[in-house]
Motif scaffolding. Sequence first.
Motif, PDB file in Angstrom:
ATOM      1  N   VAL A 147      29.484  83.640  96.869  1.00  0.00           N
ATOM      2  CA  VAL A 147      30.261  83.139  96.921  1.00  0.00           C
ATOM      3  C   VAL A 147      29.747  81.540  96.169  1.00  0.00           C
ATOM      4  CG1 VAL A 147      32.092  81.663  97.542  1.00  0.00           C
ATOM      5  CG2 VAL A 147      32.039  83.676  98.951  1.00  0.00           C
ATOM      6  N   LEU A 148      30.594  81.518  94.672  1.00  0.00           N
ATOM      7  CA  LEU A 148      29.791  80.385  94.495  1.00  0.00           C
ATOM      8  C   LEU A 148      31.061  79.065  93.795  1.00  0.00           C
ATOM      9  CD1 LEU A 148      27.853  78.799  91.972  1.00  0.00           C
ATOM     10  CD2 LEU A 148      29.303  79.673  90.465  1.00  0.00           C
ATOM     11  N   LEU A 149      31.088  77.912  94.520  1.00  0.00           N
ATOM     12  CA  LEU A 149      31.586  76.844  94.504  1.00  0.00           C
ATOM     13  C   LEU A 149      31.003  75.600  93.524  1.00  0.00           C
ATOM     14  CD1 LEU A 149      31.083  77.523  97.458  1.00  0.00           C
ATOM     15  CD2 LEU A 149      32.920  76.115  97.595  1.00  0.00           C
ATOM     16  N   ALA A 150      31.254  75.059  92.350  1.00  0.00           N
ATOM     17  CA  ALA A 150      31.182  74.644  91.493  1.00  0.00           C
ATOM     18  C   ALA A 150      31.912  73.699  91.343  1.00  0.00           C
ATOM     19  CB  ALA A 150      30.930  75.000  90.198  1.00  0.00           C
ATOM     20  N   GLY A 151      30.873  72.411  91.213  1.00  0.00           N
ATOM     21  CA  GLY A 151      32.339  70.760  90.782  1.00  0.00           C
ATOM     22  C   GLY A 151      31.740  70.151  90.893  1.00  0.00           C
ATOM     23  N   ASP A 152      32.262  68.805  90.731  1.00  0.00           N
ATOM     24  CA  ASP A 152      31.981  67.415  90.102  1.00  0.00           C
ATOM     25  C   ASP A 152      32.069  66.231  91.893  1.00  0.00           C
ATOM     26  OD1 ASP A 152      34.253  66.182  89.508  1.00  0.00           O
ATOM     27  OD2 ASP A 152      33.929  66.774  87.677  1.00  0.00           O
ATOM     28  N   GLU A 153      31.366  65.310  91.108  1.00  0.00           N
ATOM     29  CA  GLU A 153      31.701  64.599  92.802  1.00  0.00           C
ATOM     30  C   GLU A 153      33.180  64.160  93.265  1.00  0.00           C
ATOM     31  OE1 GLU A 153      31.132  64.186  89.079  1.00  0.00           O
ATOM     32  OE2 GLU A 153      29.906  61.504  89.890  1.00  0.00           O
ATOM     33  N   THR A 154      34.390  64.450  92.700  1.00  0.00           N
ATOM     34  CA  THR A 154      35.312  65.071  92.470  1.00  0.00           C
ATOM     35  C   THR A 154      35.572  65.798  93.754  1.00  0.00           C
ATOM     36  OG1 THR A 154      36.123  65.527  90.754  1.00  0.00           O
ATOM     37  CG2 THR A 154      36.309  63.070  90.675  1.00  0.00           C
ATOM     38  N   ALA A 155      35.016  67.463  93.837  1.00  0.00           N
ATOM     39  CA  ALA A 155      35.289  68.255  94.314  1.00  0.00           C
ATOM     40  C   ALA A 155      34.582  68.070  95.695  1.00  0.00           C
ATOM     41  CB  ALA A 155      34.705  69.671  93.524  1.00  0.00           C
ATOM     42  N   LEU A 156      33.526  67.030  95.917  1.00  0.00           N
ATOM     43  CA  LEU A 156      32.755  67.208  96.473  1.00  0.00           C
ATOM     44  C   LEU A 156      33.127  66.803  97.672  1.00  0.00           C
ATOM     45  CD1 LEU A 156      29.135  64.798  96.645  1.00  0.00           C
ATOM     46  CD2 LEU A 156      29.885  67.305  97.459  1.00  0.00           C
ATOM     47  N   PRO A 157      34.916  66.617  98.504  1.00  0.00           N
ATOM     48  CA  PRO A 157      35.505  66.334  99.524  1.00  0.00           C
ATOM     49  C   PRO A 157      35.911  67.783 100.090  1.00  0.00           C
ATOM     50  CG  PRO A 157      35.655  64.376  97.864  1.00  0.00           C
ATOM     51  CD  PRO A 157      34.673  65.458  97.613  1.00  0.00           C
TER      52      PRO A 157
END
Length: 283
Positions: A147-157
Amino acid sequence: MTLPVTSVEVVEVRRITPRTARITFAAEELPDAVGTTPDQQLKLCFPRPGRREPVLPARQDDPMGWYQAYLAIPEAERPVMRSFTLRGRRPGTRLVEIDFVLHGDTGPAVSWALRAAPGDRLGMVGPSALYAPPVPFAEAAAAADWVLLAGDETALPAIATLVAALPEGVSAYAWIEVADRAERQDLESRAELEVEWLHRDGAVPGSVLTEAFRGVVLPAGAPFVWLAGEAGAVRTIRRYLVEEEGVAKESIDFTGYWRHRLTQDDAPTAEDLADAQERSAGY
């Protein structure tokens, strides 16, 4: 299935990083299912200037009717609405936690959060299982090799709740772009999780995350990928994974949370509409 609409009141404001405020709200009403699954989306309604709290849309029996009820509010009273991810719910209470990324005093949500104090009131629409994907995240992750989860700080929650939901034995990777080293957060997971923090350090938002995928050697096997953050970066990364790495489109869950130089009030671009159509078709 109705969409919850309720008033919420601030009970606590904490800076968990220099640019992130975690605000705890007490909800007047809260369904038992809220906070029991990861990545629960909701909308907060902010009051118009001069009002202590927002006018909320009338509740509807039709689960999709809430937006028409929102538009029916006279424009001068209609609250400003922004999308968020539920960060958590305190067990046995109606207290919910929502993280605000403080990226400058430019928008209504950030302006409000910078001044938020106990007693301040907003409206909350959702969360609702109506907008949950047909295949739960944990189930999709368990069926993949990694599994890969990728995002910026808005995706952190969302990422934090997703990795916390992963069971033991799952191989997971999280690539997260943040402003700088001070914006890192602790992530808890039972999975075999490797976190890569990517520091923007003044670069264009999304560019560091996008560049991280260039020439990367991905693990062998079939992945499940979750992408969220700046819409242009999400679009570019998804296209790269599909066209260059051969990842199946149905194995990528993607959402553009925000747009560089545009707000949620600006009209969607042709690419935004195409993404929305493809995402809804996948659901």
